[in-house]
Design a protein around this motif. Structure first.
Motif, mmCIF file in Angstrom:
data_model
loop_
_atom_site.group_PDB
_atom_site.id
_atom_site.type_symbol
_atom_site.label_atom_id
_atom_site.label_comp_id
_atom_site.label_asym_id
_atom_site.label_seq_id
_atom_site.Cartn_x
_atom_site.Cartn_y
_atom_site.Cartn_z
ATOM 1 N N LEU A 277 0.771 -1.191 -0.027
ATOM 2 C CA LEU A 277 -0.075 0.133 0.024
ATOM 3 C C LEU A 277 0.938 1.309 -0.088
ATOM 4 C CD1 LEU A 277 -2.776 1.261 0.250
ATOM 5 C CD2 LEU A 277 -2.571 1.182 2.699
ATOM 6 N N VAL A 278 0.674 2.175 -1.145
ATOM 7 C CA VAL A 278 1.297 3.343 -0.982
ATOM 8 C C VAL A 278 0.297 4.683 -0.791
ATOM 9 C CG1 VAL A 278 2.376 5.099 -2.417
ATOM 10 C CG2 VAL A 278 2.886 2.715 -2.683
ATOM 11 N N VAL A 279 0.573 5.181 0.507
ATOM 12 C CA VAL A 279 -0.557 6.336 0.836
ATOM 13 C C VAL A 279 -0.100 7.434 0.335
ATOM 14 C CG1 VAL A 279 -1.190 7.568 2.802
ATOM 15 C CG2 VAL A 279 -0.976 5.398 3.054
ATOM 16 N N ALA A 280 -0.880 8.294 -0.581
ATOM 17 C CA ALA A 280 -0.633 9.233 -1.125
ATOM 18 C C ALA A 280 -1.894 10.187 -1.053
ATOM 19 C CB ALA A 280 -0.115 9.157 -2.685
ATOM 20 N N ASN A 281 -2.541 10.147 -0.131
ATOM 21 C CA ASN A 281 -3.515 11.169 -0.038
ATOM 22 C C ASN A 281 -3.467 12.373 0.106
ATOM 23 O OD1 ASN A 281 -2.635 10.793 2.794
ATOM 24 N ND2 ASN A 281 -4.474 11.075 3.577
ATOM 25 N N GLY A 282 -2.124 13.036 0.204
ATOM 26 C CA GLY A 282 -1.901 14.382 0.265
ATOM 27 C C GLY A 282 -1.971 15.043 1.818
ATOM 28 N N VAL A 283 -1.073 16.050 1.858
ATOM 29 C CA VAL A 283 -0.853 16.571 3.252
ATOM 30 C C VAL A 283 -1.782 17.914 3.156
ATOM 31 C CG1 VAL A 283 1.466 15.632 3.635
ATOM 32 C CG2 VAL A 283 1.301 17.942 2.503
ATOM 33 N N ILE B 33 -17.581 33.245 5.372
ATOM 34 C CA ILE B 33 -16.433 33.122 6.091
ATOM 35 C C ILE B 33 -15.602 32.084 5.374
ATOM 36 C CG2 ILE B 33 -15.275 32.275 8.276
ATOM 37 C CD1 ILE B 33 -17.501 33.526 9.871
ATOM 38 N N VAL B 34 -14.501 32.529 4.825
ATOM 39 C CA VAL B 34 -13.572 31.643 4.030
ATOM 40 C C VAL B 34 -12.612 31.441 4.996
ATOM 41 C CG1 VAL B 34 -12.350 31.263 2.213
ATOM 42 C CG2 VAL B 34 -14.086 32.916 2.085
ATOM 43 N N ALA B 35 -12.610 30.071 5.399
ATOM 44 C CA ALA B 35 -11.639 29.436 6.484
ATOM 45 C C ALA B 35 -10.466 28.983 5.835
ATOM 46 C CB ALA B 35 -12.311 28.339 7.245
ATOM 47 N N ALA B 36 -9.518 29.794 5.485
ATOM 48 C CA ALA B 36 -8.046 29.473 5.107
ATOM 49 C C ALA B 36 -7.310 29.102 6.152
ATOM 50 C CB ALA B 36 -7.614 30.564 3.893
ATOM 51 N N THR B 37 -7.713 28.286 6.861
ATOM 52 C CA THR B 37 -7.025 27.874 8.214
ATOM 53 C C THR B 37 -6.266 26.490 8.136
ATOM 54 O OG1 THR B 37 -9.048 27.103 8.677
ATOM 55 C CG2 THR B 37 -8.501 29.215 9.654
ATOM 56 N N GLY B 38 -5.589 26.295 6.975
ATOM 57 C CA GLY B 38 -4.911 24.969 6.922
ATOM 58 C C GLY B 38 -5.431 23.552 6.789
ATOM 59 N N PHE B 39 -4.900 22.709 6.770
ATOM 60 C CA PHE B 39 -5.137 21.448 6.502
ATOM 61 C C PHE B 39 -4.790 20.456 7.568
ATOM 62 C CE2 PHE B 39 -4.919 23.525 2.351
ATOM 63 C CZ PHE B 39 -6.047 22.981 1.869
ATOM 64 N N GLU B 40 -5.488 19.164 7.655
ATOM 65 C CA GLU B 40 -5.064 18.113 8.870
ATOM 66 C C GLU B 40 -4.322 17.065 8.066
ATOM 67 O OE1 GLU B 40 -7.194 15.731 12.282
ATOM 68 O OE2 GLU B 40 -8.313 16.657 10.779
ATOM 69 N N GLN B 41 -3.281 16.736 8.427
ATOM 70 C CA GLN B 41 -2.638 15.409 7.998
ATOM 71 C C GLN B 41 -3.036 14.417 8.808
ATOM 72 O OE1 GLN B 41 -0.563 18.356 8.702
ATOM 73 N NE2 GLN B 41 -1.138 19.068 6.447
ATOM 74 N N ASP B 42 -4.030 13.540 8.027
ATOM 75 C CA ASP B 42 -4.549 12.204 8.533
ATOM 76 C C ASP B 42 -4.856 11.238 7.536
ATOM 77 O OD1 ASP B 42 -5.858 11.139 10.720
ATOM 78 O OD2 ASP B 42 -7.889 11.935 10.584
ATOM 79 N N VAL B 43 -4.783 9.986 8.114
ATOM 80 C CA VAL B 43 -4.920 9.082 7.309
ATOM 81 C C VAL B 43 -6.143 7.842 7.968
ATOM 82 C CG1 VAL B 43 -2.470 8.603 6.365
ATOM 83 C CG2 VAL B 43 -2.925 7.876 8.662
ATOM 84 N N SER C 6 2.810 18.160 10.584
ATOM 85 C CA SER C 6 2.835 16.645 10.980
ATOM 86 C C SER C 6 3.980 16.015 10.673
ATOM 87 C CB SER C 6 1.581 15.947 10.567
ATOM 88 O OG SER C 6 0.496 16.422 11.261
ATOM 89 N N GLY C 7 5.175 16.797 10.472
ATOM 90 C CA GLY C 7 6.524 16.185 10.190
ATOM 91 C C GLY C 7 6.766 16.171 8.659
ATOM 92 N N THR C 8 5.802 16.709 7.877
ATOM 93 C CA THR C 8 6.102 16.305 6.297
ATOM 94 C C THR C 8 6.872 17.297 5.688
ATOM 95 O OG1 THR C 8 3.878 17.366 5.924
ATOM 96 C CG2 THR C 8 3.783 14.975 6.272
ATOM 97 N N VAL C 9 7.069 18.582 6.239
ATOM 98 C CA VAL C 9 7.891 19.600 5.703
ATOM 99 C C VAL C 9 9.416 19.420 5.733
ATOM 100 C CG1 VAL C 9 8.530 22.150 6.148
ATOM 101 C CG2 VAL C 9 6.143 21.251 6.089
ATOM 102 N N VAL C 10 9.914 19.463 4.560
ATOM 103 C CA VAL C 10 11.704 19.148 4.469
ATOM 104 C C VAL C 10 12.127 20.461 4.141
ATOM 105 C CG1 VAL C 10 11.116 16.811 3.883
ATOM 106 C CG2 VAL C 10 11.361 18.517 2.059
ATOM 107 N N LEU C 11 11.287 21.576 4.155
ATOM 108 C CA LEU C 11 11.955 22.838 3.848
ATOM 109 C C LEU C 11 13.096 23.400 5.046
ATOM 110 C CD1 LEU C 11 8.884 25.032 2.939
ATOM 111 C CD2 LEU C 11 10.722 24.126 1.508
#
Length: 499
Positions: A149-155, A344-354, A443-448
């Motif tokens: 299984l490859v999880v590529a559901n996006g951060v 109200i436009v909630a441009a408040t980010g995303f949740e990294q979840d599986v 959630s640890g996915t940033v490599v910048l």
């Protein structure tokens, strides 16, 4: 083999592997965005049967038309955002719009004949490990078995919208709350007072677009941060940030403090931030700590002209609405300010979840960060890898490199450290990222800021390296996607021939 002058690799001779060599296995990929498409293409090319699921009706992930929002364009130029082996049309603007980039990804799927692998409009509700791989339960009731299984559901797949008090009364009064990716349209803002929460790319993009049609637009950022100018002091942003010199600069901010002082003063002057009271509180080098946001074209001019109002360092405390007050929906800020807010436009980010993974907590550190070696491989769960969990300034290239790494792992062609050593390395990496980003590391996915450095590590595990002449050029000019075409292509060919 001279890896300093040749794009050839040694992946098929790497020896002691963490996976048993296998060919023609069924691989399930969850997600048909950039990372999912790259994984589907590479794994198919090296001989696996691949089936790729996505709940959206078309490919593209964040670029699927169902997730477009007004004003959406790429943040990279097409020259650094395209895949290494699939050039975008040169007639397109440097920053293609959402429809163009979706057509680009659709063209990628068509060119490499990925259609037979895609099961679009089909979500995975549960993925359970078995003795032989994985048992997937789909939202249509079907069951699918896969060896890997490859999880590529996006951060950036699941909008994180705050649960504001008073939301029910607000909705009853006709108020609407939407994330930009939830089908936001210009029509949503017509004859409404709009409050946009956030200060990232999507917040400023939508504020600009909606200001042309809304009664008013107010931006409410809890914290300001630096916005990069596309061009500053005669240099394009990418010719600084997406270079090996730039990664060295941003990776050692204390050493190069005077440089960042010059850049911050030039940015304040060029964008006119002082009269607008929009100078961010943090250091300029933080612009590449957890994200990199380009200034939306015309945004600061719109603030100067009064078309957009910014209530800096504020947040929404509660929502109101109903006949007991004005009868109109309102947002109350934490300083007591009451704003009319039909939308109200909630441009408040995303949740990294599986949520589909059984016992997914075993993949995370106590703070919720994913513990993945090279942002790909979990420590203990077999037959599982992650694609696209290495957020960078060159997302498509990072996805390609990760996909090739997965293919080599499945072929038994990687020589990796023992599990304990990998765990220690991941813990150290996560601690460094958390310190650098104040914990805002997706959630640890940033490599910048080490976008290229991350790709170097992935290639290094494959015993591959970019030719010296290419690496030297990347010190002084931006790294184009085509720089990686020969090296990536050679790695895939060698994996295919080894099978």
């Amino acid at each position: 083999m001279d890896t300093n002058s040749s794009p050839s690799t040694a992946v098929a001779r790497a020896g002691d592997s963490t996976a048993a060599p296998a060919r023609n296995r069924r691989i399930a990929v969850i997600g048909a965005g950039i990372a999912g498409l790259a994984a589907t293409k590479v794994l198919t090319a090296v001989g696996h049967e691949v089936v790729t699921f996505d709940v959206e009706p078309d490919v593209g992930g964040v670029w699927c038309p169902t997730r477009h929002y007004p004003g959406l364009t790429t943040q990279n130029t097409r020259m650094t955002y395209e895949f290494s082996d699939h050039p975008a049309p040169s007639s397109w603007p440097d920053y293609p719009d959402a429809a163009q980039w979706h057509s680009y990804l659709r063209g990628y799927a068509d060119r490499f004949d990925l259609g037979a692998s895609l099961r679009l409009g089909t979500g995975v509700t549960l993925a359970k490990p078995t003795a032989d791989g994985w048992d997937l339960r789909l939202d249509n009731g079907d069951q699918v078995e896969a060896a890997h299984l490859v999880v590529a559901n996006g951060v950036f797949s699941r909008p994180l919208i705050p649960e504001w008090p008073g939301a029910d009364a607000y909705a009853e009064a006709g108020g609407v709350v939407k994330a930009p990716s939830q089908g936001l349209t210009l029509a949503d803002a017509r004859d409404r007072h709009v409050v946009v929460v956030g200060y990232g790319k999507s917040a400023c993009d939508t504020a600009m677009a909606l200001s042309a049609i809304a009664d008013s637009v107010t931006l409410v950022p809890r914290r300001l941060f630096w916005k990069a100018a596309k061009n500053l002091l005669g240099k394009h942003f990418e010719d600084v940030a997406i270079t090996r010199l730039g990664e060295a600069l941003f990776g050692n901010p204390k050493v190069f403090g005077p440089v960042f002082g010059v850049l911050s003063r030039a940015t304040i002057k060029q964008q006119g931030l002082a009269p607008l009271d929009l100078i961010p509180p943090g250091r300029f080098e933080e612009i590449l700590s957890s994200s990199a946001s380009l200034a939306t074209d015309g945004f600061f001019d719109a603030v100067r002209a009064g078309r957009i109002t910014v209530r800096r360092d504020r947040s929404i405390a509660e929502l109101r609405g109903g006949a007991d007050r004005t009868g109109r929906p309102e947002a109350v800020l934490d300083d007591g300010t009451v704003l009319p807010a039909g939308l109200i436009v909630a441009a408040t980010g995303f949740e990294q979840d599986v949520p589909f993974l059984d016992n997914s907590s075993s993949l995370r550190a106590p703070d919720g960060a994913f513990e993945l070696f090279r942002n790909v491989l979990p420590h203990q769960t077999p037959n599982l890898t992650f694609a696209g969990y290495n957020t960078s300034l060159v997302s498509s290239l990072s996805a390609e490199a990760g996909a090739i790494w997965i293919a080599a792992h499945l072929a038994g062609a990687l020589t990796l450290p023992p599990t304990a050593q990998r765990q220690a390395q991941v813990r150290a990496d996560l601690a460094a990222r958390a310190a650098q980003t104040r914990g805002k590391h997706a959630s640890g996915t940033v490599v910048l800021p080490r976008s290229l450095g991350n790709i170097d590590k992935l290639l290094g595990d494959l015993h591959a390296v970019l030719p010296r002449r290419v690496r030297m050029k990347q010190w002084s000019r931006r790294s184009f996607s085509t720089d990686f075409r020969e090296t990536f292509g050679a790695a895939v060919r060698e994996l295919r021939s080894a099978g």
